[in-house]
Design a protein around this motif. Sequence first.
Motif, PDB file in Angstrom:
ATOM      1  N   GLY A   1      28.602  27.269  38.707  1.00  0.00           N
ATOM      2  CA  GLY A   1      27.813  28.145  39.560  1.00  0.00           C
ATOM      3  C   GLY A   1      28.341  29.562  39.588  1.00  0.00           C
ATOM      4  N   THR A   2      29.676  29.705  39.644  1.00  0.00           N
ATOM      5  CA  THR A   2      30.272  31.041  39.636  1.00  0.00           C
ATOM      6  C   THR A   2      30.010  31.742  38.311  1.00  0.00           C
ATOM      7  N   GLY A   3      30.091  30.984  37.217  1.00  0.00           N
ATOM      8  CA  GLY A   3      29.804  31.562  35.906  1.00  0.00           C
ATOM      9  C   GLY A   3      28.372  32.048  35.800  1.00  0.00           C
ATOM     10  N   ILE A   4      27.433  31.276  36.325  1.00  0.00           N
ATOM     11  CA  ILE A   4      26.024  31.688  36.311  1.00  0.00           C
ATOM     12  C   ILE A   4      25.833  32.948  37.147  1.00  0.00           C
ATOM     13  N   THR A   5      26.473  32.986  38.311  1.00  0.00           N
ATOM     14  CA  THR A   5      26.364  34.157  39.188  1.00  0.00           C
ATOM     15  C   THR A   5      26.861  35.418  38.501  1.00  0.00           C
TER      16      THR A   5
ATOM     17  N   ALA B   1      39.756  27.901  41.556  1.00  0.00           N
ATOM     18  CA  ALA B   1      40.171  29.302  41.527  1.00  0.00           C
ATOM     19  C   ALA B   1      41.139  29.545  40.375  1.00  0.00           C
ATOM     20  N   ALA B   2      42.060  28.605  40.159  1.00  0.00           N
ATOM     21  CA  ALA B   2      43.003  28.742  39.037  1.00  0.00           C
ATOM     22  C   ALA B   2      42.262  28.706  37.700  1.00  0.00           C
ATOM     23  N   ILE B   3      41.273  27.826  37.595  1.00  0.00           N
ATOM     24  CA  ILE B   3      40.481  27.741  36.359  1.00  0.00           C
ATOM     25  C   ILE B   3      39.720  29.037  36.123  1.00  0.00           C
ATOM     26  N   LEU B   4      39.080  29.557  37.171  1.00  0.00           N
ATOM     27  CA  LEU B   4      38.283  30.778  37.034  1.00  0.00           C
ATOM     28  C   LEU B   4      39.148  31.971  36.650  1.00  0.00           C
ATOM     29  N   VAL B   5      40.332  32.083  37.259  1.00  0.00           N
ATOM     30  CA  VAL B   5      41.234  33.182  36.909  1.00  0.00           C
ATOM     31  C   VAL B   5      41.693  33.042  35.460  1.00  0.00           C
TER      32      VAL B   5
ATOM     33  N   ALA C   1      38.825  33.988  33.176  1.00  0.00           N
ATOM     34  CA  ALA C   1      38.601  35.436  33.206  1.00  0.00           C
ATOM     35  C   ALA C   1      39.678  36.170  32.415  1.00  0.00           C
ATOM     36  N   ALA C   2      40.929  35.738  32.554  1.00  0.00           N
ATOM     37  CA  ALA C   2      42.029  36.388  31.836  1.00  0.00           C
ATOM     38  C   ALA C   2      41.856  36.239  30.327  1.00  0.00           C
ATOM     39  N   VAL C   3      41.545  35.015  29.888  1.00  0.00           N
ATOM     40  CA  VAL C   3      41.378  34.771  28.448  1.00  0.00           C
ATOM     41  C   VAL C   3      40.174  35.531  27.904  1.00  0.00           C
ATOM     42  N   THR C   4      39.061  35.486  28.638  1.00  0.00           N
ATOM     43  CA  THR C   4      37.834  36.114  28.153  1.00  0.00           C
ATOM     44  C   THR C   4      37.971  37.629  28.067  1.00  0.00           C
ATOM     45  N   THR C   5      38.591  38.245  29.066  1.00  0.00           N
ATOM     46  CA  THR C   5      38.762  39.700  29.014  1.00  0.00           C
ATOM     47  C   THR C   5      39.739  40.111  27.909  1.00  0.00           C
ATOM     48  N   ASP C   6      40.744  39.280  27.656  1.00  0.00           N
ATOM     49  CA  ASP C   6      41.689  39.583  26.575  1.00  0.00           C
ATOM     50  C   ASP C   6      41.001  39.533  25.205  1.00  0.00           C
ATOM     51  N   LEU C   7      40.069  38.577  25.050  1.00  0.00           N
ATOM     52  CA  LEU C   7      39.392  38.404  23.763  1.00  0.00           C
ATOM     53  C   LEU C   7      38.164  39.291  23.627  1.00  0.00           C
TER      54      LEU C   7
ATOM     55  N   GLU D   1      40.368  47.742  35.844  1.00  0.00           N
ATOM     56  CA  GLU D   1      39.144  46.956  35.682  1.00  0.00           C
ATOM     57  C   GLU D   1      39.473  45.474  35.487  1.00  0.00           C
ATOM     58  N   ARG D   2      40.516  45.194  34.710  1.00  0.00           N
ATOM     59  CA  ARG D   2      40.920  43.804  34.512  1.00  0.00           C
ATOM     60  C   ARG D   2      41.397  43.192  35.829  1.00  0.00           C
ATOM     61  N   ALA D   3      42.113  43.960  36.625  1.00  0.00           N
ATOM     62  CA  ALA D   3      42.580  43.473  37.925  1.00  0.00           C
ATOM     63  C   ALA D   3      41.402  43.167  38.845  1.00  0.00           C
ATOM     64  N   VAL D   4      40.372  44.026  38.812  1.00  0.00           N
ATOM     65  CA  VAL D   4      39.177  43.793  39.636  1.00  0.00           C
ATOM     66  C   VAL D   4      38.512  42.480  39.240  1.00  0.00           C
ATOM     67  N   VAL D   5      38.431  42.224  37.935  1.00  0.00           N
ATOM     68  CA  VAL D   5      37.820  40.983  37.450  1.00  0.00           C
ATOM     69  C   VAL D   5      38.601  39.761  37.952  1.00  0.00           C
ATOM     70  N   LEU D   6      39.922  39.822  37.872  1.00  0.00           N
ATOM     71  CA  LEU D   6      40.749  38.684  38.280  1.00  0.00           C
ATOM     72  C   LEU D   6      40.699  38.476  39.796  1.00  0.00           C
ATOM     73  N   VAL D   7      40.729  39.570  40.554  1.00  0.00           N
ATOM     74  CA  VAL D   7      40.635  39.452  42.014  1.00  0.00           C
ATOM     75  C   VAL D   7      39.273  38.884  42.409  1.00  0.00           C
ATOM     76  N   ALA D   8      38.228  39.368  41.749  1.00  0.00           N
ATOM     77  CA  ALA D   8      36.884  38.891  42.061  1.00  0.00           C
ATOM     78  C   ALA D   8      36.728  37.399  41.770  1.00  0.00           C
ATOM     79  N   ALA D   9      37.427  36.899  40.757  1.00  0.00           N
ATOM     80  CA  ALA D   9      37.333  35.484  40.418  1.00  0.00           C
ATOM     81  C   ALA D   9      37.796  34.603  41.570  1.00  0.00           C
ATOM     82  N   VAL D  10      38.767  35.100  42.338  1.00  0.00           N
ATOM     83  CA  VAL D  10      39.258  34.358  43.505  1.00  0.00           C
ATOM     84  C   VAL D  10      38.425  34.686  44.740  1.00  0.00           C
TER      85      VAL D  10
END
Length: 278
Positions: free
Chosen positions: A35-39, A194-198, A201-207, A216-225
Amino acid sequence: MANPHPRDLPAEPSVPQSWTYAWIVVNTLVAMVLGTGITVLLHELAHWVTGAALGSQATLFAFGVTYHPPLTGTAAAGAAAAGPVASLVIGSVMQVLQPFRFRGDFAHLLWIWVAVTSLMQAAVYLAITPYGGDVATIVRELSLPAWSAWVAVAVGVAAMLGVAHQWAIHSVRLCGRDLTRLRCFSGYPWLIGAAILVGLAAVTTDLSGMPFTDRERAVVLVAAVAQTVFAPLSLLIVRWVNELEEPLLVKPVPWVGLVACVGLIGFNLAIGGGLVLG
Protein backbone atom coordinates in the motif's frame (compact mmCIF):
# COMPACT_ATOMS: atom_id res chain seq x y z
CA MET A 1 -24.92 -5.90 -4.91
CA ALA A 2 -23.97 -4.72 -1.43
CA ASN A 3 -21.26 -6.58 0.47
CA PRO A 4 -22.74 -8.85 3.17
CA HIS A 5 -22.30 -7.89 6.79
CA PRO A 6 -19.97 -10.25 8.71
CA ARG A 7 -22.86 -11.46 10.88
CA ASP A 8 -24.57 -12.82 7.72
CA LEU A 9 -21.54 -14.87 6.67
CA PRO A 10 -21.24 -18.58 7.49
CA ALA A 11 -19.24 -19.36 10.61
CA GLU A 12 -15.56 -20.07 10.07
CA PRO A 13 -13.99 -23.26 11.45
CA SER A 14 -12.27 -22.73 14.79
CA VAL A 15 -8.59 -21.79 14.44
CA PRO A 16 -6.01 -21.62 17.25
CA GLN A 17 -5.74 -18.01 18.42
CA SER A 18 -1.95 -17.87 18.07
CA TRP A 19 -2.36 -18.74 14.40
CA THR A 20 -4.86 -15.96 13.77
CA TYR A 21 -2.50 -13.47 15.42
CA ALA A 22 0.21 -14.53 12.97
CA TRP A 23 -2.23 -14.19 10.06
CA ILE A 24 -3.01 -10.61 11.12
CA VAL A 25 0.69 -9.71 11.26
CA VAL A 26 1.49 -11.26 7.86
CA ASN A 27 -1.50 -9.77 6.03
CA THR A 28 -1.05 -6.33 7.57
CA LEU A 29 2.68 -6.32 6.85
CA VAL A 30 2.16 -7.16 3.17
CA ALA A 31 -0.67 -4.62 2.88
CA MET A 32 1.55 -1.98 4.51
CA VAL A 33 4.52 -2.49 2.18
CA LEU A 34 2.40 -2.78 -0.97
CA GLY A 35 0.00 0.00 0.00
CA THR A 36 2.81 2.42 0.82
CA GLY A 37 4.50 1.60 -2.48
CA ILE A 38 1.30 2.30 -4.40
CA THR A 39 0.84 5.59 -2.53
CA VAL A 40 4.37 6.76 -3.36
CA LEU A 41 3.92 5.79 -7.02
CA LEU A 42 0.63 7.71 -7.32
CA HIS A 43 2.24 10.72 -5.65
CA GLU A 44 5.17 10.76 -8.06
CA LEU A 45 2.88 10.20 -11.06
CA ALA A 46 1.04 13.40 -10.10
CA HIS A 47 4.35 15.32 -10.15
CA TRP A 48 5.31 13.67 -13.44
CA VAL A 49 2.11 14.46 -15.33
CA THR A 50 1.84 17.99 -13.95
CA GLY A 51 5.43 18.84 -14.86
CA ALA A 52 4.88 17.65 -18.42
CA ALA A 53 1.62 19.61 -18.64
CA LEU A 54 3.52 22.75 -17.60
CA GLY A 55 5.81 22.41 -20.60
CA SER A 56 8.84 20.64 -19.16
CA GLN A 57 10.28 17.26 -20.07
CA ALA A 58 9.45 15.32 -16.91
CA THR A 59 11.38 12.18 -15.97
CA LEU A 60 9.86 9.76 -13.47
CA PHE A 61 12.02 7.85 -10.98
CA ALA A 62 10.97 5.58 -8.11
CA PHE A 63 11.17 8.34 -5.48
CA GLY A 64 11.22 11.54 -7.47
CA VAL A 65 10.77 13.47 -10.70
CA THR A 66 13.17 15.74 -12.55
CA TYR A 67 12.27 18.48 -15.04
CA HIS A 68 14.21 19.68 -18.10
CA PRO A 69 14.38 22.58 -18.49
CA PRO A 70 14.01 23.10 -14.74
CA LEU A 71 10.71 24.63 -13.63
CA THR A 72 10.84 27.86 -11.66
CA GLY A 73 8.45 30.20 -9.89
CA THR A 74 4.75 29.40 -9.99
CA ALA A 75 5.31 26.50 -12.40
CA ALA A 76 7.73 24.81 -9.99
CA ALA A 77 5.36 25.48 -7.10
CA GLY A 78 2.46 23.99 -9.07
CA ALA A 79 4.40 20.85 -9.95
CA ALA A 80 5.50 20.47 -6.32
CA ALA A 81 1.95 20.96 -5.03
CA ALA A 82 0.55 18.31 -7.38
CA GLY A 83 1.92 15.42 -5.30
CA PRO A 84 0.54 16.37 -1.87
CA VAL A 85 -2.77 17.52 -3.38
CA ALA A 86 -3.16 14.23 -5.26
CA SER A 87 -2.33 12.28 -2.09
CA LEU A 88 -4.90 14.28 -0.09
CA VAL A 89 -7.63 13.80 -2.70
CA ILE A 90 -6.93 10.09 -3.23
CA GLY A 91 -6.78 9.40 0.50
CA SER A 92 -9.96 11.33 1.24
CA VAL A 93 -11.96 9.66 -1.53
CA MET A 94 -10.76 6.18 -0.56
CA GLN A 95 -11.56 6.79 3.10
CA VAL A 96 -15.13 7.67 2.14
CA LEU A 97 -15.75 4.85 -0.35
CA GLN A 98 -14.25 1.70 1.26
CA PRO A 99 -15.98 -0.80 -1.10
CA PHE A 100 -14.45 -3.88 0.60
CA ARG A 101 -15.19 -2.81 4.17
CA PHE A 102 -17.57 -5.58 5.21
CA ARG A 103 -15.46 -8.28 3.56
CA GLY A 104 -12.68 -7.64 6.07
CA ASP A 105 -10.17 -9.42 3.83
CA PHE A 106 -6.79 -8.50 2.32
CA ALA A 107 -8.46 -6.33 -0.33
CA HIS A 108 -9.90 -4.16 2.45
CA LEU A 109 -6.55 -4.06 4.27
CA LEU A 110 -4.78 -2.90 1.10
CA TRP A 111 -7.48 -0.32 0.41
CA ILE A 112 -7.24 1.30 3.83
CA TRP A 113 -3.44 1.26 3.81
CA VAL A 114 -3.40 3.16 0.49
CA ALA A 115 -6.08 5.53 1.80
CA VAL A 116 -4.42 6.34 5.11
CA THR A 117 -0.82 6.45 3.84
CA SER A 118 -1.99 8.88 1.15
CA LEU A 119 -3.45 11.18 3.81
CA MET A 120 -0.33 10.79 5.92
CA GLN A 121 1.94 11.61 2.99
CA ALA A 122 0.22 14.97 2.56
CA ALA A 123 0.54 15.62 6.30
CA VAL A 124 4.21 14.60 6.48
CA TYR A 125 5.28 16.98 3.71
CA LEU A 126 3.70 19.82 5.67
CA ALA A 127 5.42 18.72 8.89
CA ILE A 128 8.92 18.61 7.35
CA THR A 129 8.66 21.93 5.47
CA PRO A 130 11.67 23.62 7.19
CA TYR A 131 13.89 20.71 6.19
CA GLY A 132 12.76 19.98 2.64
CA GLY A 133 10.16 18.27 0.47
CA ASP A 134 7.30 19.41 -1.73
CA VAL A 135 5.86 22.10 0.55
CA ALA A 136 9.36 23.49 1.12
CA THR A 137 9.64 23.87 -2.66
CA ILE A 138 6.35 25.77 -2.74
CA VAL A 139 7.52 28.13 0.02
CA ARG A 140 10.82 28.75 -1.76
CA GLU A 141 9.49 29.20 -5.29
CA LEU A 142 6.68 31.54 -4.24
CA SER A 143 9.05 33.50 -1.94
CA LEU A 144 6.70 33.05 1.00
CA PRO A 145 7.78 34.42 4.40
CA ALA A 146 9.90 32.16 6.62
CA TRP A 147 7.18 31.92 9.27
CA SER A 148 4.85 30.22 6.76
CA ALA A 149 7.05 27.11 6.95
CA TRP A 150 6.39 26.87 10.69
CA VAL A 151 2.67 27.33 10.15
CA ALA A 152 2.92 24.38 7.75
CA VAL A 153 4.67 22.36 10.49
CA ALA A 154 1.87 23.06 12.98
CA VAL A 155 -0.81 22.11 10.45
CA GLY A 156 1.15 19.01 9.45
CA VAL A 157 1.60 17.74 13.01
CA ALA A 158 -2.11 18.28 13.75
CA ALA A 159 -2.96 16.47 10.52
CA MET A 160 -0.70 13.53 11.44
CA LEU A 161 -2.57 13.12 14.73
CA GLY A 162 -5.85 13.28 12.82
CA VAL A 163 -4.65 10.54 10.47
CA ALA A 164 -3.64 8.40 13.47
CA HIS A 165 -7.20 8.79 14.76
CA GLN A 166 -8.56 7.60 11.41
CA TRP A 167 -6.35 4.52 11.65
CA ALA A 168 -7.50 3.92 15.22
CA ILE A 169 -11.06 3.73 13.87
CA HIS A 170 -10.00 1.04 11.38
CA SER A 171 -8.11 -0.79 14.14
CA VAL A 172 -11.06 -0.95 16.54
CA ARG A 173 -13.44 -1.97 13.78
CA LEU A 174 -11.25 -4.87 12.68
CA CYS A 175 -9.66 -5.94 15.97
CA GLY A 176 -12.04 -4.80 18.69
CA ARG A 177 -10.29 -3.89 21.93
CA ASP A 178 -8.12 -6.98 22.26
CA LEU A 179 -4.70 -5.44 22.92
CA THR A 180 -2.80 -8.35 21.39
CA ARG A 181 -4.82 -8.17 18.17
CA LEU A 182 -4.32 -4.40 18.05
CA ARG A 183 -0.56 -4.82 18.43
CA CYS A 184 -0.58 -7.45 15.68
CA PHE A 185 -2.49 -5.01 13.47
CA SER A 186 -0.75 -1.70 14.16
CA GLY A 187 2.42 -2.40 16.15
CA TYR A 188 4.40 -5.45 15.10
CA PRO A 189 3.83 -5.07 11.33
CA TRP A 190 5.00 -1.46 11.54
CA LEU A 191 8.24 -2.40 13.31
CA ILE A 192 9.05 -4.89 10.57
CA GLY A 193 7.54 -2.94 7.67
CA ALA A 194 9.28 0.35 8.47
CA ALA A 195 12.66 -1.40 8.31
CA ILE A 196 11.70 -3.01 4.99
CA LEU A 197 10.51 0.30 3.53
CA VAL A 198 13.67 2.13 4.59
CA GLY A 199 15.83 -0.64 3.15
CA LEU A 200 13.95 -0.63 -0.16
CA ALA A 201 14.13 3.18 -0.35
CA ALA A 202 17.88 3.16 0.36
CA VAL A 203 18.60 0.51 -2.28
CA THR A 204 16.31 2.06 -4.89
CA THR A 205 17.70 5.58 -4.51
CA ASP A 206 21.26 4.24 -4.67
CA LEU A 207 20.50 2.40 -7.93
CA SER A 208 18.40 5.20 -9.39
CA GLY A 209 19.66 7.39 -12.20
CA MET A 210 18.13 10.43 -10.47
CA PRO A 211 20.85 12.68 -8.97
CA PHE A 212 19.63 12.74 -5.35
CA THR A 213 21.36 15.17 -3.01
CA ASP A 214 22.11 14.00 0.52
CA ARG A 215 19.19 16.12 1.79
CA GLU A 216 16.78 14.66 -0.78
CA ARG A 217 17.86 11.12 0.07
CA ALA A 218 17.34 11.86 3.78
CA VAL A 219 13.83 13.17 3.05
CA VAL A 220 13.01 9.94 1.21
CA LEU A 221 14.24 7.77 4.10
CA VAL A 222 12.47 9.85 6.76
CA ALA A 223 9.26 9.79 4.74
CA ALA A 224 9.43 5.99 4.51
CA VAL A 225 9.06 5.85 8.30
CA ALA A 226 6.92 8.92 8.93
CA GLN A 227 4.39 7.99 6.26
CA THR A 228 3.32 4.94 8.27
CA VAL A 229 3.90 6.14 11.85
CA PHE A 230 0.15 6.64 12.28
CA ALA A 231 -0.10 2.89 12.95
CA PRO A 232 1.82 2.78 16.27
CA LEU A 233 0.47 6.22 17.20
CA SER A 234 -3.06 4.87 16.90
CA LEU A 235 -2.39 2.46 19.78
CA LEU A 236 -2.26 5.47 22.10
CA ILE A 237 -5.75 6.66 21.19
CA VAL A 238 -7.82 3.53 20.52
CA ARG A 239 -9.34 3.81 24.02
CA TRP A 240 -11.17 6.94 22.88
CA VAL A 241 -12.58 5.34 19.74
CA ASN A 242 -16.09 3.92 19.90
CA GLU A 243 -16.76 1.64 16.94
CA LEU A 244 -18.60 -1.65 16.46
CA GLU A 245 -16.38 -4.58 15.53
CA GLU A 246 -16.37 -5.75 11.92
CA PRO A 247 -14.30 -8.97 12.01
CA LEU A 248 -11.04 -9.23 10.14
CA LEU A 249 -11.35 -12.29 7.86
CA VAL A 250 -7.93 -12.92 6.33
CA LYS A 251 -6.25 -16.02 4.95
CA PRO A 252 -2.90 -17.25 6.33
CA VAL A 253 -0.82 -15.76 3.48
CA PRO A 254 -1.95 -13.09 0.96
CA TRP A 255 -0.23 -14.61 -2.05
CA VAL A 256 -1.68 -12.12 -4.53
CA GLY A 257 -0.39 -9.28 -2.36
CA LEU A 258 3.08 -10.82 -2.18
CA VAL A 259 3.24 -11.20 -5.96
CA ALA A 260 2.08 -7.59 -6.36
CA CYS A 261 4.82 -6.46 -3.94
CA VAL A 262 7.47 -8.19 -6.01
CA GLY A 263 6.00 -6.68 -9.18
CA LEU A 264 6.03 -3.15 -7.74
CA ILE A 265 9.61 -3.49 -6.50
CA GLY A 266 10.61 -4.79 -9.93
CA PHE A 267 8.90 -1.83 -11.59
CA ASN A 268 10.74 0.64 -9.35
CA LEU A 269 14.06 -0.98 -10.22
CA ALA A 270 13.15 -1.12 -13.93
CA ILE A 271 12.59 2.64 -14.11
CA GLY A 272 15.95 3.33 -12.47
CA GLY A 273 17.00 5.15 -15.62
CA GLY A 274 13.83 7.20 -15.62
CA LEU A 275 10.65 7.36 -17.72
CA VAL A 276 10.38 10.52 -19.84
CA LEU A 277 7.12 12.37 -20.52
CA GLY A 278 6.78 15.56 -22.53
